[in-house]
Design a protein around this motif. Sequence first.
Motif: not given
Length: 279
Positions: A62-71
Amino acid sequence: MTVSLQTLLDRSNRNMDKGTHSVVRDKALELIKRAYKEGIYVQISEGYRSHARQQKLYNQGRTTPGKIVTNAKPGQSIHNYGTAVDFFIVSNDGQDAIWKVDKKWRRAAAIGKSLGFEWGGDWKSFKDYPHLQMPNVSSSKPSKPSYGNSKVIIKEIQIYANKYYNAGLRVDGYDGPKTRKALLKAYQTELNKQFDRGLVKDGIWGPKTENASIIVYPGAKGRLTWIIQALLYCKGYDPKGLDGIFGSGCEAAVREFQEAEELTVDGRVGPVTFKHLFK
């Protein structure tokens, strides 16, 4: 050389942290033992998770690099209450992590389910294959909604904003853009009232509002502190009350928020911390 059972148990114990519920810890270790007998080498990667850690995971993608891992925001993840663990499979020598969800992975999950865990791989929408959580165990999570993003707390905030700031909010218990904007208008109102800042009460964080901001210190009392507490609840942190008193619980929540946002951790709320709270 095959990794020893004791090595897997020791690593997992360290990764679960002291905040992991004793029942969850014991069941997770039993999973490792049972899987080991079947030639499946399971290791726990995480148990209890702090709010700061949860915020960093939520920011990812969202605000940092990488894939979304949690909602889940801080306070919304069952990891925050020590009643869940994440696992993975290791290679025969114990040197490499294997994240492929294959027959061995699913068998490990099945063993976990036989021990009373719920598996994130069974979820309908957001599949969380490493996740195991234990229902019906007591934890530090309050039985009454008084933490995180609780609908009851958000409703209380909305009612207060309507009463004292004519916010016109729908009291629905959901933290959305309108609630955040109302809190920013309340902040601008208090800056005008208490410090004669002459701000337009538009609910927009801009240079004028940032320059007009003050530093609120632990020990402060009043509506500015109430706004800070309300914002912390909306962000998923528990300042231990909506009483307008900047006590130790509020300071601890501020520090945790600052750590998660990678700000200077000083327990005070100044322009930078306010800016991040209003995001």
